[in-house]
Design a protein around this motif. Sequence first.
Motif, mmCIF file in Angstrom:
data_model
loop_
_atom_site.group_PDB
_atom_site.id
_atom_site.type_symbol
_atom_site.label_atom_id
_atom_site.label_comp_id
_atom_site.label_asym_id
_atom_site.label_seq_id
_atom_site.Cartn_x
_atom_site.Cartn_y
_atom_site.Cartn_z
ATOM 1 N N PRO A 14 0.815 -1.218 0.000
ATOM 2 C CA PRO A 14 0.000 0.000 0.000
ATOM 3 C C PRO A 14 0.849 1.270 0.000
ATOM 4 N N ASN A 28 -0.811 2.658 -4.407
ATOM 5 C CA ASN A 28 -1.092 1.275 -4.030
ATOM 6 C C ASN A 28 -0.659 0.337 -5.150
ATOM 7 N N VAL A 52 -7.926 8.126 -5.234
ATOM 8 C CA VAL A 52 -7.393 7.211 -4.215
ATOM 9 C C VAL A 52 -6.083 7.771 -3.679
ATOM 10 N N LEU A 56 -4.620 1.007 0.814
ATOM 11 C CA LEU A 56 -5.744 0.080 0.665
ATOM 12 C C LEU A 56 -5.303 -1.354 0.922
ATOM 13 N N PHE A 59 -8.726 -3.389 -3.972
ATOM 14 C CA PHE A 59 -9.203 -2.349 -4.879
ATOM 15 C C PHE A 59 -9.932 -3.016 -6.022
#
Length: 109
Positions: A14, A28, A52, A56, A59
């Motif tokens: 991430p 990410n 974004v 995360l 996704f």
Amino acid sequence: MTARKQYRAVIDRPIGYQDSYGNIYPINYGYIPNLLGGDGEWQDVYVVSEKVSTPLEEFEGELAAIIYRADDVETKWVLTTAGETVIYDQIKQATHFLEQYFTATIELL
């Protein structure tokens, strides 16, 4: 305009992740489970999106581009949020932290 294909990615690196070479991931990065890439491992993906900006774990998004490496067996896919447009320069800048080590071309889809 044809809709781009959707994929679900597992994010194993991430935003903020630092690898063993000292690269810090500004976006990410992960893989698509059950889809083999050129190296025999799961297909790698970058998540490039203006929407974004947080780390995360997963996704789901559209395949926006493919990065072909002339000096590697791998290709890297670029996913973005549904309906979002990413441009060449945006992808090049976002992925430079790793792609700077390879001779790569970007194909927008």
